[in-house]
Every structure is written in C-alpha cells, then in structure tokens.
Enzyme design. Structure first.
Site, PDB file in Angstrom:
ATOM      1  N   GLU A   1       0.819  -1.209   0.000  1.00 37.26           N
ATOM      2  CA  GLU A   1       0.000   0.000   0.000  1.00 37.26           C
ATOM      3  C   GLU A   1       0.855   1.262   0.000  1.00 37.26           C
ATOM      4  OE1 GLU A   1      -4.079  -1.586   2.026  1.00 37.26           O
ATOM      5  OE2 GLU A   1      -2.601  -0.707   3.381  1.00 37.26           O
TER       6      GLU A   1
ATOM      7  N   GLU B   1     -13.189  -2.127  11.528  1.00 30.90           N
ATOM      8  CA  GLU B   1     -13.094  -1.370  10.281  1.00 30.90           C
ATOM      9  C   GLU B   1     -14.167  -1.769   9.281  1.00 30.90           C
ATOM     10  OE1 GLU B   1      -9.897  -0.607   6.640  1.00 30.90           O
ATOM     11  OE2 GLU B   1      -9.259  -1.647   8.468  1.00 30.90           O
TER      12      GLU B   1
ATOM     13  N   ASP C   1      -8.571  -8.723   3.998  1.00 27.79           N
ATOM     14  CA  ASP C   1      -8.379  -7.576   4.887  1.00 27.79           C
ATOM     15  C   ASP C   1      -9.524  -7.441   5.892  1.00 27.79           C
ATOM     16  OD1 ASP C   1      -7.330  -5.291   6.000  1.00 27.79           O
ATOM     17  OD2 ASP C   1      -7.870  -3.969   4.363  1.00 27.79           O
TER      18      ASP C   1
END
Length: 674
Positions: A281, A388, A360
């Site tokens: 990332e 998240e 993820d």
C-alpha cells in the site's frame, strides 16, 4: 477523571461475601512488578471492602492472601506436557493452604497475572469454586497494535483521538496509567504504540526528539510486565540520515540501523523491538532493491538481536495497482505467494504477523493458507479488534465467535488436528516467538471504545489470548458482569445479544464470503460496486447470470494454497462451506443451497432477517433502562439507532442491486426498490 474504569471498576462486596483473609495480604516477592501486583491488590480491595488494606512483607499468623514468586512450582503433569519454558514462566496458580489463599507465579509477571485473576474471580464471586486455579497462558506473545498517528488521529479509529499523541507531542497522564492497567489485567504483554503506516514525521519517534518521552511509556509498561514496541519506516535511513538508499544489504544502511538501535537501547534498555509494514500500500520495502522480505527482516533482526529485541514483520503485502479486467491476478494469493518460498530463511527473532484471512478483515473470509503452509518460521495471528469492516463500533459486532472459529480451523499442516491455535501458540513446531496480535479499538472517548458494548471485543481479545479454551459466551458474561451489571436480568439479555451480533451483521452485509461491498476508503455503509472496478483488486464479479470469484484451478488457482482436504473441498461447489461459497466460486443466481433456497432468495432473505435481528436487539436493549448506568444505556441506545439505519440501507441497496442484475423477484413479495 474523564474516562471509565471498564472491567476494573470494582464494586463493594456484600458483607456475606467478605473473607477475613482479604484484609491481610502478604507479599513474599521483591521487584518492581511484584510491587505493582501488591498495589493493584490494595486498590481493588479498597473498593471491594470499603476500607484501606495494608500489605505485609512477612508471614502472619492470621489467615491471609499470600502473593509469591516460586520459579520451582510444579504444575500438574497433564498441564505442562509439550509446554515451553517461555510459557511456563508466564504461568501462575491460585490455591488454598490451610486457611490462606496462595497466589504463586513462576515470575513476577506471572504473579501480577495471578493477582488480576484472583481479583476478577472475587468480583465475579466464583473464586472458591474454581480453586485450585492453574493458568498456563495459551499464547507466548499477546500483543496490541495501535494505529495512532502523532498528529493525534487514529487510522481506523472509531472512539475519538489518540491518548498517546497530540499535535506531534507525546502525552503522559493518569489516563495513560489507567490504559496500561486495563491491558495488563487481561494478559497483554506487548504493545506497539504507533501506526504501521509510519509517515515522515513519525519516523522521528526513534530519535532524540522523542526517545526520552518514549522511555516514560516503556518504564510504565515494564512495571506491568509489558514490552513496548514501535513501528518503523523501512526507509528511515533515507528520511533521517544521509544514506541515499534503504537497501537491506547495503553496508551503510546496516551501519545506520546499528547506530540508531544502539542509541535507542542506551536510552530504553527494556525496549521490545520493531513492527514493520513493507512493500504494501505504498510503503517502502526490500522489493525496491530486488531483495526479499527475509533480507529486510533479517537485517533488522541481526541489529536487534544483541539487545534481545524482536522484529514483527507483517505479511500484508500485495499489488495495489491491479487491472479490474485481469481475472487471474488475485489479491488473496499475495501473502502466500510472497512468503511461502521464504520458509526457513527468517532469523529466530523474526515473527511473521499474518492477518486471519487472505484479504483484509472482512466480515467473512477463509483462514489464511500461510498458517498451514509455513513450518520453519515464527508466526503470529493478526486480528482486528477495531471494527473497520464490521460496523466501526457503531454497529454491534462481537468478534470473539469469529476468532474462536479461526483458532479452531484445522490447517492440516502436520496432518489432522493442526489447528491455527496450535500453530501460533508454538505447540505444533516448538516455537516460542509466536502468538496473537490485535489491532486495538481504543481512543480518548470517555468509554474508551465509542460504543460501550465494543469494549467486549477488547476485553475478549486479551482473555482469549490467555486462554483459548474459554467460550465466547463465558467471555461475554464475564465482561458484562464486570463492566455493566452483575444482575442476571442484564447478563441474560446482553450475553446472547453479543454472541448473536456477528451473525446478524453478516446477514445484512456482503453475502456468503464475498466481502468488500463497502463505501471505498471510509468502509462504513454499502456501496456494492464501490471497489468493483478499483485498483485495489477486490471484486465480486456480479453479472446477469451470477456472482462470486472463481478461485478454483480454472480461475485464479487460489485453492491450491491450501492443504488437503481443504483444497478439494473449496474447489468443489457442492462441498465448499456455504458461508464461503462466493469467495471461491462464481455461482448462478438460481443455484440451490443446502437449505433448498436459490442463491438470490438467500440474499433477499438474509438481508431482511438482518434488519429484523437489529430491531430485536434494539428492543432488548431498551428493557435495560435503569438496570445499567445511564451513560452506557444512552450511548448504546444511540448506536442501535444508527445501526438500524445502516442495516436498512444495506438491505435495500444490496437487494435492489441484485434484483436489477438478475430480474428475479423476491418469492415473498417484499418491497425491493426497482
């Protein structure tokens, strides 16, 4: 004080529950952590007894609670079988001897854990029925990962701002001390204090600009038996020094790290080590120089080794610049593809930190195949306590049932019975640098976690890391009784509500393992096509015929990363666990599930059911008005209002999307927006 004490909010004991021995504690141990244990005992008993308690340092004649360190204590043979000395040195026992209660730990750290366990059982009123109580922790390393940035923000933080940093200054106050007490009380023994995404200014955390303040943290942590670690930027030699590269095999790079680490340990002798996110990332890493991740991790490991430090190296490495038209490149494959060939090449003080799934932290993923592949490399399981993708501490989603499933997954790495639990605890391959890490969900909100009920995930992570044999229900009930109310009227509502919340959330979220139907970047609320044509490489591949990603050998080949029988099971649409069906297969809308329903009808039904279950939880919570603290009641009440709105939005958007795709109506004729 602008924070709650959570599960350390000790309540006064009823007179009939008070034993005389509670007022006569004896500490037969010396050292900083032993003194912390005595201090914790005093603070708790002052609240529970309503009077101050003095600690004696020699045996008294009257009945007492005796706290001691006994390195030679012999645990029952069936408990110590196949246990390492590292784990045994973290073990403690609580037992009765004549009219006294003995809390005995192999080390000071173990004694402190024994004292916290004793206090918890006294508060829960189940001490005497549990004696003798022997605890040999399940995981050697039980670590929290903070994603706090030095400007005071928290990446994926849903409970306010950082209580470590503000405007590039380090904070230290009574809240810091309360936080470390909470962590120690649930068995945490390592904490990473900053974000894995280390930005330029954050690199200064390892320099004299901040080191003396970081030492304050490290010394506080050490008094509670906890190691402090820091995330570091792999490019630090370039950003902080005059070295033009960060090549891990470059002698100038190695010299820079040697000098920086030597100074770090000169200031903070009890420093734990580094956490590193590299080549992912946009983060710098060894790939830039044609090196492997073993080259990068081992360079840092060798520098840290003389001081006893470790390198925790994240396996979250993948190409985030994919072409959505490419059906062969698969982000799910990335970690295994990058790290499997390096098995056995990492130094002993390197630990690979592996996310629970290959993607993820989605609401449903298969377990990462790396846990069944690597055999000669230290591993840690990484889970996300911060929600998240599971409701961001607005929506209730108790995650212990998910983590229990992950730990119980049989990898078949060394044949049947090679569970993730046995792999990351070190039992399968005889490792001691291993364990479990949680991306923490705290902030400076009064209740620490935004939603009071989200604290059950925080408490539960620590309790599960200490004892993976605990059930989700046991942990939920413990947390509720310690944090909300000891009344059966409350626990009988809250425990099943918590334990059913993950399933309810999954019903109105992305179906059958597909994931990623969230609003891009923000990750809360539905956007079915939000990532469908995005460079991050996360697709559901829905068309007019069906939905799902083909990860069989005819597709991306991802199934080949699993040991048998999982490779064959996942590759076969009929055998594949239905909760993961769309993760592994592109499935026609009219495909019949084992329930007899078509795939499309399952999607419609579950999204309506999810909303109904949220409505039921909201109604159940309303019955607790006046039975739990007003502040907590009002906070959760407001969160349920937001969750219900979110669930309805998920239901309507997902059902409408797929109706428009396939044109197949709901068999029950419920309202779907055309």
């Amino acid at each position: 004080m602008n924070y709650t004490k959570c599960w350390l909010d000790y309540k006064k004991l009823p007179e009939e529950k008070i034993r005389s021995s509670y007022s006569h504690p004896v500490l037969l141990a010396s050292g900083e952590i032993a003194e912390t244990a005595a201090k914790e005992y005093q603070m708790a008993m002052k609240e529970m007894l309503g009077e101050s308690v003095e600690v004696c340092y020699e045996i008294m004649e009257e009945p007492s609670v005796c706290m001691e360190v006994d390195p030679e204590y012999s645990f029952p043979e069936e408990k110590v079988k196949n246990q390492s000395e590292v784990i045994l040195n973290q073990s403690f026992v609580i037992y009765e001897e004549e009219e006294s209660v003995i809390i005995s730990g192999r080390t000071e750290e173990a004694l402190l854990q024994g004292v916290f366990a004793f206090l918890r059982m006294v508060q829960l009123d189940n001490l005497w029925e549990n004696l003798p109580y022997c605890c040999i922790p399940s995981m050697p390393l039980r670590m929290m990962n903070h994603w706090d940035d030095m400007d005071g923000s928290i990446e994926r933080g849903y409970s306010g701002r950082s209580f470590f940093y503000d405007n590039y200054e380090i904070l230290y106050n009574d809240r810091t001390e309360m936080y470390i007490r909470l962590m120690a009380s649930i068995g945490i023994n390592a904490i990473v204090i900053n974000n894995v995404n280390v930005h330029e200014k954050e690199t200064y955390l390892i320099t004299d600009v901040y080191l003396n303040q970081v030492k304050q943290y490290a010394d506080l942590f050490a008094r509670y038996g906890i190691k402090l670690l820091m995330s570091v930027n792999f490019a630090a030699p370039m950003e902080l020094g005059d070295v033009p590269v960060s090549d891990p095999l470059d002698t100038e790079v190695v010299k820079w790290w040697e000098k920086a680490v030597a100074h770090l340990y000169e200031v903070i002798p009890n420093f734990g080590g580094f956490l590193v996110k590299a080549d992912s990332e946009g983060r710098p890493g060894p790939f830039t120089y044609g090196r492997t991740h073993a080259d990068g991790a081992n360079m840092l490991a060798k520098v840290l080794k003389p001081y006893g430090g470790i390198v925790v190296w994240r396996c979250f490495v993948y190409n985030c610049g994919q072409d959505w038209r490419d059906k062969k490149t698969d982000r799910a494959r990335a970690a295994y593809d990058h790290f499997m060939d390096l098995d056995g090449t990492f130094d002993e003080n390197v630990i690979l930190q592996i996310k629970n799934g290959p993607m993820d932290f989605q609401v449903r993923e298969p377990v990462s195949p790396l846990f069944g592949g690597l055999k000669k490399t230290n591993m840690m399981l990484e889970v996300q306590i911060a929600q998240e993708y599971t409701g961001q501490q607005i929506d209730l989603c108790y995650l212990i049932p998910m983590w229990k499933e992950i730990l119980a997954f049989d990898t078949y790495g060394e044949g049947e019975g090679t569970t993730v639990d046995k792999v990351v605890s070190g039992k399968t391959y005889g490792q001691t640098n291993c364990g479990i890490a949680g991306v923490i969900n705290t902030g400076d909100d009064e209740n620490w976690t935004g939603n009071d009920l989200a604290a059950a995930n925080l408490y539960g992570f620590g309790r599960l890391a200490m004892d993976t044999g605990l059930t989700a229900e046991e942990i939920a009930t413990e947390w509720c009784r310690l944090s909300l109310s000891d009344s059966d009227d409350v626990t009988e509502v809250v425990t099943p509500m918590l334990c059913g919340s993950w399933a309810a959330y999954e019903k109105y979220n992305a179906p059958l393992g597909i994931g990623w139907m969230v609003t891009p970047h923000y990750h809360y609320g539905p956007d079915v096509d939000g990532y469908e044509y995005d460079r991050w490489g996360t697709y559901h591949r829905a068309d007019l015929h069906g939905i799902g990603v083909d990860r069989t050998m005819k597709g991306t080949g991802y199934v080949s990363q699993y040991n048998e029988p999982w490779c064959s099971i996942y590759a076969d649409m009929e055998q594949c666990p239905e909760e993961l069906l769309l993760f592994f297969h592109h499935v026609p809308y009219n495909y019949r599930l084992k329930t007899g329903k078509t795939l499309i009808q399952h999607i419609y039904d579950t999204h309506f059911e999810g909303v109904e279950e949220v409505e039921k939880m909201q109604q159940q919570w309303a019955t607790l008005k006046g039975k739990v603290p007003d502040r907590a009641f009002e906070c959760v009440e407001e969160r349920f209002e937001r969750q219900l709105a979110n669930a309805k939005e998920w239901r309507d958007r997902v059902n409408t999307y797929f109706y428009r795709k396939c044109g197949i109506p709901d068999e029950k004729n419920r309202k779907i927006y055309e």
